[in-house]
Design a protein around this motif. Structure first.
Motif, PDB file in Angstrom:
ATOM      1  N   GLY A  41      -3.046  -3.266   4.189  1.00  0.00           N
ATOM      2  CA  GLY A  41      -3.166  -4.399   5.089  1.00  0.00           C
ATOM      3  C   GLY A  41      -3.112  -5.845   4.262  1.00  0.00           C
ATOM      4  O   GLY A  41      -2.251  -6.481   5.018  1.00  0.00           O
ATOM      5  N   TRP A  42      -3.456  -5.659   3.026  1.00  0.00           N
ATOM      6  CA  TRP A  42      -3.521  -7.147   2.584  1.00  0.00           C
ATOM      7  C   TRP A  42      -2.062  -7.331   2.182  1.00  0.00           C
ATOM      8  O   TRP A  42      -1.557  -8.580   2.311  1.00  0.00           O
ATOM      9  CB  TRP A  42      -4.391  -7.079   1.395  1.00  0.00           C
ATOM     10  N   MET A  43      -1.108  -6.361   1.790  1.00  0.00           N
ATOM     11  CA  MET A  43       0.008  -6.447   1.367  1.00  0.00           C
ATOM     12  C   MET A  43       0.999  -6.859   2.802  1.00  0.00           C
ATOM     13  O   MET A  43       1.921  -7.847   2.571  1.00  0.00           O
ATOM     14  CB  MET A  43       0.510  -5.263   0.707  1.00  0.00           C
ATOM     15  N   LYS A  44       0.717  -6.398   3.705  1.00  0.00           N
ATOM     16  CA  LYS A  44       1.633  -6.391   5.098  1.00  0.00           C
ATOM     17  C   LYS A  44       1.167  -7.770   5.768  1.00  0.00           C
ATOM     18  O   LYS A  44       1.970  -8.575   5.984  1.00  0.00           O
ATOM     19  CB  LYS A  44       1.432  -5.244   5.787  1.00  0.00           C
ATOM     20  N   ASP A  45      -0.053  -7.905   5.916  1.00  0.00           N
ATOM     21  CA  ASP A  45      -0.609  -9.223   6.758  1.00  0.00           C
ATOM     22  C   ASP A  45      -0.504 -10.325   6.087  1.00  0.00           C
ATOM     23  O   ASP A  45      -0.297 -11.262   6.762  1.00  0.00           O
ATOM     24  CB  ASP A  45      -1.961  -8.705   7.421  1.00  0.00           C
ATOM     25  N   LEU A  46      -1.024 -10.376   4.880  1.00  0.00           N
ATOM     26  CA  LEU A  46      -1.138 -11.594   4.103  1.00  0.00           C
ATOM     27  C   LEU A  46       0.101 -11.814   3.087  1.00  0.00           C
ATOM     28  O   LEU A  46       0.104 -12.780   2.264  1.00  0.00           O
ATOM     29  CB  LEU A  46      -2.495 -11.451   3.246  1.00  0.00           C
ATOM     30  N   GLY A  47       0.951 -10.717   3.046  1.00  0.00           N
ATOM     31  CA  GLY A  47       1.970 -10.921   1.974  1.00  0.00           C
ATOM     32  C   GLY A  47       1.615 -10.780   0.533  1.00  0.00           C
ATOM     33  O   GLY A  47       2.335 -11.285  -0.082  1.00  0.00           O
ATOM     34  N   ASN A  48       0.510 -10.155   0.348  1.00  0.00           N
ATOM     35  CA  ASN A  48      -0.003 -10.231  -0.739  1.00  0.00           C
ATOM     36  C   ASN A  48       0.691  -9.293  -1.758  1.00  0.00           C
ATOM     37  O   ASN A  48       0.566  -8.083  -1.479  1.00  0.00           O
ATOM     38  CB  ASN A  48      -1.460  -9.887  -0.719  1.00  0.00           C
ATOM     39  N   VAL A  49       1.265  -9.713  -2.760  1.00  0.00           N
ATOM     40  CA  VAL A  49       2.011  -8.878  -3.669  1.00  0.00           C
ATOM     41  C   VAL A  49       1.363  -8.602  -4.943  1.00  0.00           C
ATOM     42  O   VAL A  49       1.731  -7.446  -5.619  1.00  0.00           O
ATOM     43  CB  VAL A  49       3.644  -9.490  -4.160  1.00  0.00           C
ATOM     44  N   ASN A  50       0.026  -9.164  -5.125  1.00  0.00           N
ATOM     45  CA  ASN A  50      -0.939  -8.849  -6.406  1.00  0.00           C
ATOM     46  C   ASN A  50      -1.282  -7.339  -6.646  1.00  0.00           C
ATOM     47  O   ASN A  50      -1.712  -7.067  -7.509  1.00  0.00           O
ATOM     48  CB  ASN A  50      -1.840  -9.586  -6.458  1.00  0.00           C
ATOM     49  N   CYS A  51      -1.298  -6.738  -5.251  1.00  0.00           N
ATOM     50  CA  CYS A  51      -1.952  -5.182  -5.613  1.00  0.00           C
ATOM     51  C   CYS A  51      -0.498  -4.336  -5.294  1.00  0.00           C
ATOM     52  O   CYS A  51      -0.935  -3.111  -4.849  1.00  0.00           O
ATOM     53  CB  CYS A  51      -3.145  -5.201  -4.357  1.00  0.00           C
ATOM     54  N   ARG A  52       0.527  -4.716  -5.303  1.00  0.00           N
ATOM     55  CA  ARG A  52       1.639  -3.531  -5.159  1.00  0.00           C
ATOM     56  C   ARG A  52       1.491  -2.515  -6.041  1.00  0.00           C
ATOM     57  O   ARG A  52       1.863  -1.509  -5.442  1.00  0.00           O
ATOM     58  CB  ARG A  52       2.950  -4.138  -5.244  1.00  0.00           C
ATOM     59  N   SER A  53       1.401  -2.677  -7.318  1.00  0.00           N
ATOM     60  CA  SER A  53       1.331  -1.532  -8.148  1.00  0.00           C
ATOM     61  C   SER A  53       0.158  -0.647  -7.882  1.00  0.00           C
ATOM     62  O   SER A  53       0.030   0.416  -8.178  1.00  0.00           O
ATOM     63  CB  SER A  53       1.254  -2.040  -9.646  1.00  0.00           C
ATOM     64  N   ILE A  54      -1.041  -1.231  -7.520  1.00  0.00           N
ATOM     65  CA  ILE A  54      -2.181  -0.640  -7.063  1.00  0.00           C
ATOM     66  C   ILE A  54      -1.953   0.216  -5.897  1.00  0.00           C
ATOM     67  O   ILE A  54      -2.166   1.663  -5.861  1.00  0.00           O
ATOM     68  CB  ILE A  54      -3.172  -1.307  -6.793  1.00  0.00           C
ATOM     69  N   VAL A  55      -1.253  -0.062  -4.883  1.00  0.00           N
ATOM     70  CA  VAL A  55      -1.043   0.657  -3.684  1.00  0.00           C
ATOM     71  C   VAL A  55      -0.087   1.853  -3.992  1.00  0.00           C
ATOM     72  O   VAL A  55      -0.371   2.855  -3.571  1.00  0.00           O
ATOM     73  CB  VAL A  55      -0.432  -0.490  -2.628  1.00  0.00           C
ATOM     74  N   ALA A  56       0.925   1.284  -4.860  1.00  0.00           N
ATOM     75  CA  ALA A  56       1.718   2.524  -5.231  1.00  0.00           C
ATOM     76  C   ALA A  56       1.208   3.781  -5.840  1.00  0.00           C
ATOM     77  O   ALA A  56       1.325   4.870  -5.432  1.00  0.00           O
ATOM     78  CB  ALA A  56       2.845   1.969  -5.986  1.00  0.00           C
ATOM     79  N   LEU A  57       0.098   3.199  -6.929  1.00  0.00           N
ATOM     80  CA  LEU A  57      -0.529   4.566  -7.533  1.00  0.00           C
ATOM     81  C   LEU A  57      -1.547   5.316  -6.599  1.00  0.00           C
ATOM     82  O   LEU A  57      -1.660   6.458  -6.472  1.00  0.00           O
ATOM     83  CB  LEU A  57      -1.418   3.894  -8.603  1.00  0.00           C
ATOM     84  N   LEU A  58      -2.141   4.496  -5.569  1.00  0.00           N
ATOM     85  CA  LEU A  58      -2.857   5.278  -4.740  1.00  0.00           C
ATOM     86  C   LEU A  58      -2.306   6.115  -3.672  1.00  0.00           C
ATOM     87  O   LEU A  58      -2.595   7.139  -3.467  1.00  0.00           O
ATOM     88  CB  LEU A  58      -4.040   4.035  -4.052  1.00  0.00           C
ATOM     89  N   ARG A  59      -1.051   5.708  -3.368  1.00  0.00           N
ATOM     90  CA  ARG A  59      -0.179   6.387  -2.527  1.00  0.00           C
ATOM     91  C   ARG A  59       0.363   7.597  -3.275  1.00  0.00           C
ATOM     92  O   ARG A  59       0.192   8.803  -2.652  1.00  0.00           O
ATOM     93  CB  ARG A  59       1.055   5.552  -2.171  1.00  0.00           C
ATOM     94  N   ALA A  60       0.262   7.546  -4.359  1.00  0.00           N
ATOM     95  CA  ALA A  60       0.860   8.879  -5.115  1.00  0.00           C
ATOM     96  C   ALA A  60      -0.392   9.875  -5.401  1.00  0.00           C
ATOM     97  O   ALA A  60      -0.296  11.007  -5.339  1.00  0.00           O
ATOM     98  CB  ALA A  60       1.354   8.400  -6.736  1.00  0.00           C
ATOM     99  N   GLU A  61      -1.524   9.179  -5.721  1.00  0.00           N
ATOM    100  CA  GLU A  61      -2.927   9.860  -5.594  1.00  0.00           C
ATOM    101  C   GLU A  61      -3.173  10.621  -4.439  1.00  0.00           C
ATOM    102  O   GLU A  61      -3.521  11.753  -4.419  1.00  0.00           O
ATOM    103  CB  GLU A  61      -3.889   9.019  -6.096  1.00  0.00           C
TER     104      GLU A  61
END
Length: 153
Positions: A41-61
């Protein structure tokens, strides 16, 4: 500290812990998924790109827990690794490789688990986390050592 860089790190490790513990206590998966959805949600709503790699890893997990197709899950880990690489986050790239190694080891894909853990150790060394690299070498010693030949010389 909402939406602060350090909160992403805390969320990452909390979600990883919930996902790992959910292998024994299934209801904890929801807590990990809740954290993942908040970061998305932070990435989508706020345009926050600082957590992209974290989100990608958590999606994989999360995929590792819920998707039976090993190839699809490995592809998710590759996305996480490439995302960390493209952001020049050596520590995240190392962690993504480490977690991919664990996944492959659990699915009995020995060659892949070996290559992921070797890359993880290399990245931890590059990042300066020598103790972590040494710990992984000891932990994965049996996977990293070549099998002795059954044919006498």
């Amino acid at each position: 500290i909402i939406n602060h860089f350090y909160s992403y790190q805390l969320d990452l490790y909390a979600a990883l812990t919930y996902f790992e513990l959910s292998k024994k206590k299934r209801k904890l998966r929801k807590k990990g998924l809740k954290i993942l959805r908040r970061l998305e949600g932070w990435m989508k709503d706020l345009g926050n790109v600082n957590c992209r790699s974290i989100v990608a890893l958590l999606r994989a997990e999360h995929a590792a827990l819920s998707v039976k197709d090993t190839g699809a899950v490995k592809a998710q880990f590759e996305v996480a690794i490439l995302e960390a690489f493209s952001c020049e986050l050596i520590n995240m790239e190392a962690l993504a490789n480490e977690r991919a190694a664990v996944f492959c080891h659990e699915r009995k894909i020995c060659k892949d688990s070996q290559s992921y853990i070797l890359r993880s150790i290399e990245l931890y060394e590059e990042w300066g986390a020598h103790s972590k690299a040494q710990y992984l070498q000891g932990l994965w010693r049996l996977v990293l050592e070549p099998e002795p030949s059954s044919v006498p010389l």
